[in-house]
Design a protein around this motif. Structure first.
Motif: not given
Length: 444
Positions: A174-182, A184-194
Protein backbone atom coordinates in the motif's frame (compact mmCIF):
# COMPACT_ATOMS: atom_id res chain seq x y z
CA UNK A 1 -16.55 -73.98 32.31
CA UNK A 2 -15.87 -75.24 28.83
CA UNK A 3 -16.20 -71.69 27.50
CA UNK A 4 -13.78 -70.31 30.06
CA UNK A 5 -10.05 -69.99 29.51
CA UNK A 6 -7.13 -69.65 31.87
CA UNK A 7 -4.98 -66.50 31.35
CA UNK A 8 -2.23 -65.40 33.76
CA UNK A 9 -3.70 -67.74 36.35
CA UNK A 10 -7.20 -66.25 36.02
CA UNK A 11 -10.33 -67.75 34.61
CA UNK A 12 -11.89 -65.47 31.97
CA UNK A 13 -15.11 -65.70 30.09
CA UNK A 14 -14.69 -66.85 26.49
CA UNK A 15 -16.98 -64.14 25.10
CA UNK A 16 -16.03 -60.93 26.89
CA UNK A 17 -17.14 -57.36 26.04
CA UNK A 18 -13.70 -56.46 24.66
CA UNK A 19 -13.75 -59.47 22.37
CA UNK A 20 -17.20 -58.58 21.12
CA UNK A 21 -16.01 -55.01 20.43
CA UNK A 22 -12.97 -56.26 18.51
CA UNK A 23 -15.13 -58.54 16.45
CA UNK A 24 -17.42 -55.65 15.60
CA UNK A 25 -14.48 -53.54 14.41
CA UNK A 26 -13.72 -56.08 11.73
CA UNK A 27 -17.12 -55.46 10.22
CA UNK A 28 -17.24 -52.98 7.31
CA UNK A 29 -18.01 -49.40 8.34
CA UNK A 30 -20.77 -47.80 6.26
CA UNK A 31 -19.28 -45.49 3.52
CA UNK A 32 -20.68 -42.02 4.25
CA UNK A 33 -18.29 -39.52 2.53
CA UNK A 34 -18.37 -35.81 3.56
CA UNK A 35 -18.31 -33.09 0.92
CA UNK A 36 -15.12 -31.60 2.37
CA UNK A 37 -13.31 -34.93 2.87
CA UNK A 38 -10.67 -34.13 0.20
CA UNK A 39 -10.27 -30.40 0.88
CA UNK A 40 -6.90 -31.03 2.55
CA UNK A 41 -5.66 -32.81 -0.57
CA UNK A 42 -6.87 -30.04 -2.88
CA UNK A 43 -5.19 -27.46 -0.68
CA UNK A 44 -1.91 -29.36 -0.61
CA UNK A 45 -1.66 -29.67 -4.40
CA UNK A 46 -2.71 -26.03 -4.88
CA UNK A 47 -0.11 -24.67 -2.46
CA UNK A 48 2.53 -26.81 -4.16
CA UNK A 49 1.50 -25.29 -7.53
CA UNK A 50 0.66 -28.76 -8.82
CA UNK A 51 -2.22 -27.31 -10.79
CA UNK A 52 -2.59 -30.19 -13.25
CA UNK A 53 -3.23 -32.69 -10.43
CA UNK A 54 -5.30 -30.14 -8.54
CA UNK A 55 -7.55 -29.52 -11.56
CA UNK A 56 -8.14 -33.25 -12.02
CA UNK A 57 -9.16 -33.60 -8.36
CA UNK A 58 -11.36 -30.50 -8.60
CA UNK A 59 -13.26 -31.86 -11.60
CA UNK A 60 -13.71 -35.18 -9.82
CA UNK A 61 -15.13 -33.47 -6.73
CA UNK A 62 -17.43 -31.26 -8.81
CA UNK A 63 -18.84 -34.33 -10.60
CA UNK A 64 -19.50 -36.07 -7.29
CA UNK A 65 -21.33 -33.04 -5.85
CA UNK A 66 -23.05 -31.93 -9.06
CA UNK A 67 -21.01 -28.69 -9.02
CA UNK A 68 -22.04 -27.82 -5.44
CA UNK A 69 -18.55 -28.05 -3.89
CA UNK A 70 -17.60 -24.63 -2.49
CA UNK A 71 -13.87 -25.15 -1.97
CA UNK A 72 -13.38 -26.90 -5.32
CA UNK A 73 -15.06 -23.99 -7.12
CA UNK A 74 -12.99 -21.52 -5.08
CA UNK A 75 -9.66 -23.11 -6.02
CA UNK A 76 -10.76 -23.52 -9.63
CA UNK A 77 -11.49 -19.79 -9.76
CA UNK A 78 -8.04 -18.93 -8.35
CA UNK A 79 -6.32 -21.18 -10.89
CA UNK A 80 -8.35 -19.82 -13.82
CA UNK A 81 -7.66 -16.21 -12.79
CA UNK A 82 -3.93 -16.88 -12.52
CA UNK A 83 -4.10 -18.39 -16.01
CA UNK A 84 -5.73 -15.21 -17.40
CA UNK A 85 -9.22 -16.68 -17.82
CA UNK A 86 -10.78 -13.99 -15.66
CA UNK A 87 -14.40 -14.25 -16.82
CA UNK A 88 -14.48 -18.00 -16.15
CA UNK A 89 -12.91 -17.36 -12.74
CA UNK A 90 -15.68 -14.88 -11.94
CA UNK A 91 -18.30 -17.53 -12.72
CA UNK A 92 -16.58 -19.93 -10.29
CA UNK A 93 -16.54 -17.38 -7.48
CA UNK A 94 -20.17 -16.51 -8.13
CA UNK A 95 -20.97 -20.22 -7.81
CA UNK A 96 -19.19 -20.22 -4.44
CA UNK A 97 -21.28 -17.22 -3.39
CA UNK A 98 -24.42 -19.06 -4.42
CA UNK A 99 -23.43 -22.12 -2.35
CA UNK A 100 -22.35 -20.13 0.73
CA UNK A 101 -23.36 -16.47 0.76
CA UNK A 102 -22.10 -15.99 4.34
CA UNK A 103 -18.44 -16.60 3.40
CA UNK A 104 -16.89 -13.15 3.03
CA UNK A 105 -13.90 -14.54 1.08
CA UNK A 106 -16.23 -15.39 -1.81
CA UNK A 107 -17.39 -11.77 -2.02
CA UNK A 108 -13.79 -10.59 -1.79
CA UNK A 109 -12.65 -12.76 -4.70
CA UNK A 110 -15.61 -11.62 -6.79
CA UNK A 111 -14.59 -8.02 -6.15
CA UNK A 112 -10.95 -8.68 -7.11
CA UNK A 113 -12.03 -10.40 -10.31
CA UNK A 114 -14.41 -7.57 -11.23
CA UNK A 115 -11.51 -5.13 -10.77
CA UNK A 116 -9.39 -7.14 -13.21
CA UNK A 117 -12.26 -7.09 -15.71
CA UNK A 118 -12.38 -3.28 -15.47
CA UNK A 119 -15.81 -3.24 -13.82
CA UNK A 120 -14.60 -0.89 -11.10
CA UNK A 121 -17.95 0.40 -9.85
CA UNK A 122 -19.22 -3.14 -9.22
CA UNK A 123 -15.89 -3.97 -7.58
CA UNK A 124 -16.33 -1.01 -5.22
CA UNK A 125 -19.77 -2.26 -4.20
CA UNK A 126 -18.41 -5.73 -3.42
CA UNK A 127 -15.35 -4.46 -1.54
CA UNK A 128 -17.58 -2.17 0.52
CA UNK A 129 -19.77 -5.16 1.36
CA UNK A 130 -16.68 -7.09 2.44
CA UNK A 131 -15.63 -4.28 4.80
CA UNK A 132 -19.11 -4.16 6.32
CA UNK A 133 -19.19 -7.93 6.90
CA UNK A 134 -15.68 -8.38 8.30
CA UNK A 135 -15.21 -8.35 12.04
CA UNK A 136 -11.55 -7.32 11.85
CA UNK A 137 -10.33 -4.69 9.35
CA UNK A 138 -8.41 -6.09 6.39
CA UNK A 139 -5.61 -4.02 4.82
CA UNK A 140 -5.80 -5.89 1.53
CA UNK A 141 -9.47 -4.99 1.02
CA UNK A 142 -8.85 -1.31 1.77
CA UNK A 143 -5.87 -1.36 -0.59
CA UNK A 144 -7.94 -2.89 -3.39
CA UNK A 145 -10.73 -0.41 -2.75
CA UNK A 146 -8.21 2.43 -3.00
CA UNK A 147 -7.01 1.11 -6.36
CA UNK A 148 -10.63 1.00 -7.57
CA UNK A 149 -11.13 4.65 -6.62
CA UNK A 150 -7.90 5.55 -8.46
CA UNK A 151 -9.33 3.99 -11.62
CA UNK A 152 -12.64 5.81 -11.05
CA UNK A 153 -10.76 9.12 -10.62
CA UNK A 154 -11.89 9.70 -7.02
CA UNK A 155 -8.54 10.80 -5.51
CA UNK A 156 -9.75 11.69 -2.02
CA UNK A 157 -11.49 8.35 -1.52
CA UNK A 158 -8.48 6.53 -2.92
CA UNK A 159 -6.08 8.28 -0.55
CA UNK A 160 -8.36 7.64 2.44
CA UNK A 161 -8.52 3.88 1.87
CA UNK A 162 -4.82 3.57 1.01
CA UNK A 163 -3.92 5.38 4.23
CA UNK A 164 -6.21 3.01 6.14
CA UNK A 165 -4.42 0.07 4.54
CA UNK A 166 -1.07 1.54 5.60
CA UNK A 167 -2.28 1.84 9.20
CA UNK A 168 -3.35 -1.81 9.24
CA UNK A 169 -0.17 -3.43 7.93
CA UNK A 170 3.60 -3.27 7.66
CA UNK A 171 3.47 -4.61 4.11
CA UNK A 172 5.09 -2.25 1.61
CA UNK A 173 2.45 -2.73 -1.12
CA UNK A 174 0.00 0.00 0.00
CA UNK A 175 2.93 2.37 0.57
CA UNK A 176 4.12 1.88 -3.01
CA UNK A 177 0.61 2.31 -4.43
CA UNK A 178 -0.04 5.52 -2.52
CA UNK A 179 3.38 6.98 -3.35
CA UNK A 180 2.98 6.26 -7.06
CA UNK A 181 -0.48 7.82 -6.96
CA UNK A 182 0.98 10.95 -5.36
CA UNK A 183 3.58 11.08 -8.15
CA UNK A 184 0.82 10.83 -10.77
CA UNK A 185 -0.89 13.77 -9.01
CA UNK A 186 2.43 15.70 -9.10
CA UNK A 187 2.51 15.71 -5.28
CA UNK A 188 6.21 14.89 -5.14
CA UNK A 189 6.77 15.98 -1.54
CA UNK A 190 3.94 13.75 -0.30
CA UNK A 191 5.32 10.85 -2.33
CA UNK A 192 8.77 11.32 -0.81
CA UNK A 193 7.21 11.25 2.68
CA UNK A 194 5.44 7.94 1.95
CA UNK A 195 8.59 6.36 0.52
CA UNK A 196 10.60 7.49 3.55
CA UNK A 197 8.01 5.93 5.87
CA UNK A 198 8.11 2.71 3.85
CA UNK A 199 11.93 2.63 3.92
CA UNK A 200 11.83 2.62 7.74
CA UNK A 201 9.56 -0.43 7.72
CA UNK A 202 11.45 -2.37 5.02
CA UNK A 203 14.91 -0.73 4.91
CA UNK A 204 16.33 -3.39 2.60
CA UNK A 205 13.71 -3.01 -0.13
CA UNK A 206 15.72 -1.85 -3.15
CA UNK A 207 12.65 -0.73 -5.11
CA UNK A 208 11.56 1.75 -2.43
CA UNK A 209 15.07 3.15 -2.07
CA UNK A 210 15.45 3.47 -5.85
CA UNK A 211 12.11 5.25 -6.21
CA UNK A 212 13.28 7.72 -3.57
CA UNK A 213 16.43 8.30 -5.58
CA UNK A 214 14.43 8.90 -8.76
CA UNK A 215 12.21 11.44 -7.00
CA UNK A 216 15.21 13.31 -5.61
CA UNK A 217 16.72 13.26 -9.09
CA UNK A 218 13.52 14.79 -10.45
CA UNK A 219 13.70 17.45 -7.71
CA UNK A 220 17.25 18.32 -8.80
CA UNK A 221 18.95 16.91 -5.68
CA UNK A 222 21.52 14.89 -7.58
CA UNK A 223 23.87 14.09 -4.69
CA UNK A 224 21.04 12.70 -2.56
CA UNK A 225 19.73 10.71 -5.54
CA UNK A 226 23.17 9.12 -6.03
CA UNK A 227 23.23 8.27 -2.32
CA UNK A 228 19.95 6.37 -2.57
CA UNK A 229 20.93 4.60 -5.80
CA UNK A 230 24.15 3.39 -4.19
CA UNK A 231 22.22 2.32 -1.09
CA UNK A 232 19.85 0.27 -3.25
CA UNK A 233 22.80 -1.37 -5.01
CA UNK A 234 24.35 -2.29 -1.66
CA UNK A 235 21.30 -4.52 -1.09
CA UNK A 236 20.90 -5.68 -4.72
CA UNK A 237 24.12 -5.12 -6.72
CA UNK A 238 22.47 -5.90 -10.08
CA UNK A 239 19.20 -4.02 -9.63
CA UNK A 240 18.78 -2.41 -13.09
CA UNK A 241 16.34 0.27 -11.96
CA UNK A 242 19.14 1.79 -9.85
CA UNK A 243 22.06 0.94 -12.15
CA UNK A 244 20.69 2.78 -15.21
CA UNK A 245 20.09 6.21 -13.61
CA UNK A 246 23.33 6.00 -11.62
CA UNK A 247 25.24 5.15 -14.79
CA UNK A 248 23.51 7.98 -16.63
CA UNK A 249 24.52 10.50 -13.95
CA UNK A 250 28.13 9.34 -14.22
CA UNK A 251 27.84 9.58 -18.00
CA UNK A 252 26.57 13.18 -17.80
CA UNK A 253 29.67 14.02 -15.76
CA UNK A 254 31.85 12.48 -18.52
CA UNK A 255 32.87 9.63 -16.21
CA UNK A 256 32.30 7.15 -19.02
CA UNK A 257 34.32 4.26 -17.59
CA UNK A 258 32.36 4.20 -14.32
CA UNK A 259 29.11 4.49 -16.26
CA UNK A 260 30.08 1.54 -18.43
CA UNK A 261 30.78 -0.56 -15.32
CA UNK A 262 27.23 0.16 -14.12
CA UNK A 263 25.80 -0.68 -17.53
CA UNK A 264 27.80 -3.93 -17.61
CA UNK A 265 26.23 -4.98 -14.31
CA UNK A 266 22.78 -4.03 -15.60
CA UNK A 267 23.37 -6.16 -18.70
CA UNK A 268 23.42 -9.28 -16.50
CA UNK A 269 19.74 -8.65 -15.67
CA UNK A 270 18.31 -6.81 -18.69
CA UNK A 271 20.39 -7.79 -21.75
CA UNK A 272 17.57 -6.89 -24.18
CA UNK A 273 16.93 -3.37 -22.87
CA UNK A 274 17.05 -0.78 -25.65
CA UNK A 275 17.67 2.07 -23.19
CA UNK A 276 20.69 0.20 -21.79
CA UNK A 277 22.24 -0.22 -25.25
CA UNK A 278 21.41 3.38 -26.11
CA UNK A 279 23.31 4.63 -23.06
CA UNK A 280 26.24 2.31 -23.75
CA UNK A 281 26.40 3.64 -27.30
CA UNK A 282 26.47 7.26 -26.14
CA UNK A 283 29.24 6.40 -23.66
CA UNK A 284 31.35 5.12 -26.53
CA UNK A 285 30.42 8.24 -28.51
CA UNK A 286 31.70 10.37 -25.63
CA UNK A 287 34.94 8.34 -25.68
CA UNK A 288 35.11 8.99 -29.46
CA UNK A 289 34.87 5.28 -30.23
CA UNK A 290 32.45 5.79 -33.10
CA UNK A 291 32.35 2.25 -34.52
CA UNK A 292 31.43 0.80 -31.12
CA UNK A 293 28.92 3.62 -30.57
CA UNK A 294 27.17 2.96 -33.89
CA UNK A 295 27.09 -0.80 -33.22
CA UNK A 296 25.45 -0.35 -29.78
CA UNK A 297 22.99 2.27 -31.00
CA UNK A 298 21.96 0.06 -33.92
CA UNK A 299 21.25 -2.73 -31.43
CA UNK A 300 19.13 -0.34 -29.37
CA UNK A 301 17.25 0.73 -32.51
CA UNK A 302 16.72 -2.92 -33.48
CA UNK A 303 15.29 -3.72 -30.03
CA UNK A 304 12.83 -0.82 -30.26
CA UNK A 305 12.50 0.76 -33.73
CA UNK A 306 9.80 3.14 -32.46
CA UNK A 307 11.95 4.65 -29.68
CA UNK A 308 13.17 8.20 -30.31
CA UNK A 309 16.58 8.27 -28.51
CA UNK A 310 18.40 5.49 -30.45
CA UNK A 311 17.31 6.82 -33.86
CA UNK A 312 18.10 10.42 -32.91
CA UNK A 313 21.48 9.48 -31.42
CA UNK A 314 22.38 7.42 -34.49
CA UNK A 315 21.68 10.48 -36.60
CA UNK A 316 23.91 12.57 -34.34
CA UNK A 317 26.80 10.08 -34.53
CA UNK A 318 26.55 9.76 -38.32
CA UNK A 319 26.53 13.56 -38.66
CA UNK A 320 29.69 13.75 -36.55
CA UNK A 321 31.38 11.09 -38.65
CA UNK A 322 30.51 12.77 -41.97
CA UNK A 323 27.82 10.33 -43.11
CA UNK A 324 24.80 12.62 -43.73
CA UNK A 325 22.95 10.10 -45.91
CA UNK A 326 22.96 7.45 -43.14
CA UNK A 327 22.09 10.16 -40.63
CA UNK A 328 19.07 11.25 -42.68
CA UNK A 329 17.79 7.65 -42.84
CA UNK A 330 17.70 7.27 -39.06
CA UNK A 331 16.51 10.82 -38.46
CA UNK A 332 13.49 10.15 -40.67
CA UNK A 333 12.76 7.20 -38.37
CA UNK A 334 13.16 9.55 -35.39
CA UNK A 335 10.66 11.99 -36.92
CA UNK A 336 8.18 9.16 -37.36
CA UNK A 337 8.74 8.02 -33.76
CA UNK A 338 8.11 11.50 -32.31
CA UNK A 339 6.49 13.87 -34.83
CA UNK A 340 5.92 16.57 -32.16
CA UNK A 341 9.54 16.74 -31.05
CA UNK A 342 11.67 19.51 -32.53
CA UNK A 343 15.08 17.82 -32.14
CA UNK A 344 14.78 15.17 -34.90
CA UNK A 345 13.58 17.85 -37.35
CA UNK A 346 16.55 20.04 -36.42
CA UNK A 347 19.05 17.21 -36.96
CA UNK A 348 17.32 16.17 -40.19
CA UNK A 349 17.62 19.75 -41.41
CA UNK A 350 21.37 19.66 -40.72
CA UNK A 351 21.74 16.33 -42.53
CA UNK A 352 19.89 17.61 -45.59
CA UNK A 353 22.03 20.75 -45.54
CA UNK A 354 25.17 18.59 -45.72
CA UNK A 355 23.55 16.76 -48.63
CA UNK A 356 23.03 20.15 -50.36
CA UNK A 357 19.25 19.74 -50.24
CA UNK A 358 18.66 23.29 -48.98
CA UNK A 359 14.93 23.34 -49.76
CA UNK A 360 14.40 20.13 -47.79
CA UNK A 361 16.60 21.50 -45.01
CA UNK A 362 14.53 24.67 -44.74
CA UNK A 363 11.34 22.61 -44.60
CA UNK A 364 12.68 20.49 -41.72
CA UNK A 365 14.02 23.52 -39.82
CA UNK A 366 10.78 25.40 -40.35
CA UNK A 367 8.92 22.50 -38.74
CA UNK A 368 11.43 22.47 -35.87
CA UNK A 369 10.89 26.22 -35.43
CA UNK A 370 7.13 25.80 -35.29
CA UNK A 371 7.48 23.11 -32.61
CA UNK A 372 10.09 24.97 -30.57
CA UNK A 373 10.01 28.65 -31.53
CA UNK A 374 12.29 29.81 -28.69
CA UNK A 375 15.06 27.25 -29.01
CA UNK A 376 18.28 29.20 -29.81
CA UNK A 377 19.85 26.18 -31.54
CA UNK A 378 16.88 25.85 -33.89
CA UNK A 379 16.81 29.58 -34.59
CA UNK A 380 20.51 29.93 -35.46
CA UNK A 381 20.53 26.91 -37.80
CA UNK A 382 17.30 28.07 -39.43
CA UNK A 383 18.85 31.49 -40.02
CA UNK A 384 22.03 29.98 -41.50
CA UNK A 385 20.13 27.87 -44.05
CA UNK A 386 17.82 30.75 -44.98
CA UNK A 387 20.90 32.87 -45.59
CA UNK A 388 22.30 30.21 -47.94
CA UNK A 389 19.08 30.47 -49.93
CA UNK A 390 19.44 34.26 -50.07
CA UNK A 391 16.35 35.01 -47.96
CA UNK A 392 17.84 38.01 -46.17
CA UNK A 393 14.59 39.46 -44.84
CA UNK A 394 13.61 36.16 -43.26
CA UNK A 395 17.07 35.91 -41.73
CA UNK A 396 16.64 39.34 -40.14
CA UNK A 397 13.37 38.27 -38.56
CA UNK A 398 14.92 35.11 -37.15
CA UNK A 399 17.93 37.01 -35.79
CA UNK A 400 15.61 39.52 -34.15
CA UNK A 401 13.83 36.67 -32.35
CA UNK A 402 17.18 35.19 -31.35
CA UNK A 403 18.48 38.52 -29.97
CA UNK A 404 15.33 38.91 -27.88
CA UNK A 405 15.91 35.47 -26.38
CA UNK A 406 19.64 36.08 -25.79
CA UNK A 407 18.75 39.25 -23.89
CA UNK A 408 16.81 37.16 -21.38
CA UNK A 409 18.77 33.90 -21.07
CA UNK A 410 22.37 32.79 -21.45
CA UNK A 411 23.05 30.75 -24.57
CA UNK A 412 26.00 28.83 -25.95
CA UNK A 413 28.82 31.24 -26.89
CA UNK A 414 29.09 29.55 -30.30
CA UNK A 415 25.47 30.52 -31.03
CA UNK A 416 26.14 34.11 -30.00
CA UNK A 417 29.27 34.32 -32.15
CA UNK A 418 27.52 32.81 -35.19
CA UNK A 419 24.57 35.19 -34.77
CA UNK A 420 26.91 38.20 -34.72
CA UNK A 421 28.76 37.07 -37.83
CA UNK A 422 25.50 36.39 -39.63
CA UNK A 423 24.11 39.79 -38.63
CA UNK A 424 27.21 41.55 -39.92
CA UNK A 425 27.02 39.61 -43.17
CA UNK A 426 23.35 40.43 -43.70
CA UNK A 427 24.02 44.14 -43.06
CA UNK A 428 26.94 44.17 -45.49
CA UNK A 429 24.85 42.42 -48.13
CA UNK A 430 22.00 44.89 -47.59
CA UNK A 431 24.39 47.83 -47.81
CA UNK A 432 25.98 46.43 -50.98
CA UNK A 433 22.56 45.84 -52.53
CA UNK A 434 21.56 49.43 -51.69
CA UNK A 435 24.75 50.80 -53.29
CA UNK A 436 24.13 48.73 -56.42
CA UNK A 437 20.58 50.01 -56.56
CA UNK A 438 21.73 53.64 -56.27
CA UNK A 439 24.43 53.09 -58.91
CA UNK A 440 21.89 51.59 -61.26
CA UNK A 441 19.62 54.63 -60.80
CA UNK A 442 22.45 57.08 -61.61
CA UNK A 443 23.31 55.13 -64.72
CA UNK A 444 19.74 55.34 -65.84
Amino acid sequence: MENNTVSNGRIQQGNTTAQRTRSNITKKVPDIPAVEVKNWLLHRHYTRHEFHICNALIEDELKKTNGRHEYANYLKGLILRADGRVQEALECFQKCQEINSSNVNNTKQIAKTLFLLGRHEQAVENFTEVIEKMRNPDWDTHHNLGECYIKLNHPEEAIKHLKTAIELTKNEIPYLTLAKFYVSQNRITDAVGIYLAASKIVPENEEIITELGLLYLEMGETSRAIQYFESALSHAPRFPKALLPLGFLKQMNSDYDTALINYKNAYQTIPESWSLWNNIGMCFFGKEKYVAAISCLKRAHFLNPLALPPACNLGTVFLNTGQPASAATYLCAAVSASPKNAMPYLLLGLALKQLNDLEGSVGALEKAHSLSPQDPLVLINYAVVLNLLGKGEDVKDILTELNDIMAVIDVDPKITETAKKLDIKIREESQYAEERRMLGTDEV
